[in-house]
Design an enzyme around this catalytic site. Sequence first.
Site, PDB file in Angstrom:
ATOM      1  N   LYS A 236     -37.986  -0.034  -1.277  1.00  0.00           N
ATOM      2  CA  LYS A 236     -37.474  -1.285  -1.856  1.00  0.00           C
ATOM      3  C   LYS A 236     -38.647  -2.169  -2.257  1.00  0.00           C
ATOM      4  O   LYS A 236     -39.652  -2.231  -1.537  1.00  0.00           O
ATOM      5  CB  LYS A 236     -36.607  -1.971  -0.791  1.00  0.00           C
ATOM      6  CG  LYS A 236     -35.912  -3.243  -1.212  1.00  0.00           C
ATOM      7  CD  LYS A 236     -35.031  -3.760  -0.068  1.00  0.00           C
ATOM      8  CE  LYS A 236     -34.261  -5.003  -0.430  1.00  0.00           C
ATOM      9  NZ  LYS A 236     -33.369  -5.458   0.681  1.00  0.00           N
TER      10      LYS A 236
ATOM     11  N   SER B 250     -28.058  -5.563   4.332  1.00  0.00           N
ATOM     12  CA  SER B 250     -28.579  -5.038   3.072  1.00  0.00           C
ATOM     13  C   SER B 250     -29.002  -3.580   3.062  1.00  0.00           C
ATOM     14  O   SER B 250     -29.317  -3.045   1.996  1.00  0.00           O
ATOM     15  CB  SER B 250     -29.758  -5.884   2.603  1.00  0.00           C
ATOM     16  OG  SER B 250     -29.255  -7.029   1.980  1.00  0.00           O
TER      17      SER B 250
ATOM     18  N   SER C 201     -28.615  -6.057  -0.492  1.00  0.00           N
ATOM     19  CA  SER C 201     -29.617  -6.246  -1.519  1.00  0.00           C
ATOM     20  C   SER C 201     -30.444  -4.978  -1.796  1.00  0.00           C
ATOM     21  O   SER C 201     -31.136  -4.923  -2.809  1.00  0.00           O
ATOM     22  CB  SER C 201     -30.559  -7.378  -1.124  1.00  0.00           C
ATOM     23  OG  SER C 201     -31.271  -7.044   0.060  1.00  0.00           O
TER      24      SER C 201
HETATM   25  N1  GLN Z   1     -25.749 -10.227   1.680  1.00  0.00           N
HETATM   26  C1  GLN Z   1     -26.535 -10.938   2.637  1.00  0.00           C
HETATM   27  C2  GLN Z   1     -27.235 -12.093   1.971  1.00  0.00           C
HETATM   28  O1  GLN Z   1     -27.099 -12.248   0.802  1.00  0.00           O
HETATM   29  C3  GLN Z   1     -27.511 -10.014   3.313  1.00  0.00           C
HETATM   30  C4  GLN Z   1     -28.759  -9.799   2.583  1.00  0.00           C
HETATM   31  C5  GLN Z   1     -29.750  -8.926   3.299  1.00  0.00           C
HETATM   32  O2  GLN Z   1     -29.427  -8.266   4.289  1.00  0.00           O
HETATM   33  N2  GLN Z   1     -30.988  -8.945   2.818  1.00  0.00           N
HETATM   34  O3  GLN Z   1     -27.899 -12.863   2.602  1.00  0.00           O
END
Ligand code: GLN
Length: 486
Positions: A78, A177, A153
């Site tokens: 990532k 994420s 994400s």
């Molecule tokens: N969907 C969650 C957020 O937008 C988790 C994001 C993540 O785990 N980086 O904060």
Amino acid sequence: MEYSSLTLHEALGLLDGGQVSSVMLTESVLARIDAVEPTVQAYLALDRDGALRQAHQADQLRKNGQAGPLCGLPVAVKDVLCTTSMPTTCGSRMLEGFVAPYDATAVRRLTDAGAVLLGKLAMDEFAMGSTSENCAFKVPNNPWKPGYVAGGSSGGSAAAVAADECFASLGSDTGGSIRQPASLCGTVGMKPTYGRVSRYGLVAFASSLDQVGPLTKDVRDCALMMQVISGHDPLDSTSIDRPVPDYTSALQEGLKGMKIGIPREYFGQGLDPEVERSVREGIVMLKDAGAEIVEVTLPHTDYCVAVYYLIAPAEASSNLARYDGVRYGFRDRSASSLLEMYSRSRSKGFGDEVKRRILIGTYALSSGYYDAFYKKASQVRTLIKDDFARAFAACDLMVSPVTPTPAWPIGDKADDPLALYLSDILTLSANLAGIPGLSVPCGFNGEGLPIGLQLQAAHFDEEKLLRAAYNVELRAGLVGKKPSLA
Ligand code: GLN
């Protein structure tokens, strides 16, 4: 046969047996990328020449009897993990073209183990989002249904693995994420215990919640990746100095003596009926493998979304203060004063969702509101943690859905941040409590979209997670089922 469709451990077997070289594996994956990447859109950076160079070196090392545990296997990470060989953008204009002066520890451990680093994968800007639509450069597609979200994400990390554009990848999980995109794309994804994997070189979103973890084609591969990336790192003071168990030997058939809890609150309102049916079938598989199924309760579940969406933005507002146009990334050059330069650089460099989080977080931390918001959220976080401690006194693992629904069309919820925040309800609490969680494919809906099953364990019980997931995988029989791309 296309080598790119192999799992990590299958490819490793062929390498060890001398039937294939790392150069052949790498060329196969690069050809696969050429074929499907125009549809999938998972890569923000691809280092073709570097990958082939590393593959040649890996083949040499293997010949010399110096092969590490992942020697010659092409992987990708990532774009939130720092790399010296390619830019690290975090999916943001703010860091467009930024090349880090050092490698993240997790990345370094992969390359030290001999892995070939192919490229950097698309993500929501600074890891904020659940669809990867907040990426400033491209939006990855779900390989099972292009035009549908890959999740987020770490959407690029899940899509690339599902589409055979790498053998395995790394993502980061602050509130789901890794697990959520893994679930939506039909891959395995693990968020380790907070402190299990070094965060050094992971660009910070919310430091008390962030954790690096693997996305893989099957559970054995997840164990292999965990083996390599886990362990203490003096460069991250929150990484824990505790021996790393042999994760692969945790993969045993049968779950005799294991108690698995169903948290009552995770099967409530808003759960898609096909997701519920698949997960309940997964629970039967756990039972068939010998586990005892019990009901447990996590009474503060209703507060998780509110608590997370105060604590994560609060930490983000502090972490993202460093992007001021002075030291890193984007600087607006039209400003005539220092203050104007700060403000214009941040206004133009950050996208809408990141700005929304900074505003929420700054508000929650501001004097006069701190007690009512940040402090209160921290107190409720302790109650959520206590819920898990009580539940794990009554069971070894918990089983639930990962997300309330399978993937949806790109654009469908893009203008409704609240709907997206609410859909995180089943994954956020693991981060608030610091416990490990994993998503393993357990079925498909009528439209052919994958459905994941979530397992959660007490701190440092990753072996139990892997063992239970392995037993689901054996019974679900989905490994090797591929999306029909290009
Ligand atoms: N969907 C969650 C957020 O937008 C988790 C994001 C993540 O785990 N980086 O904060």
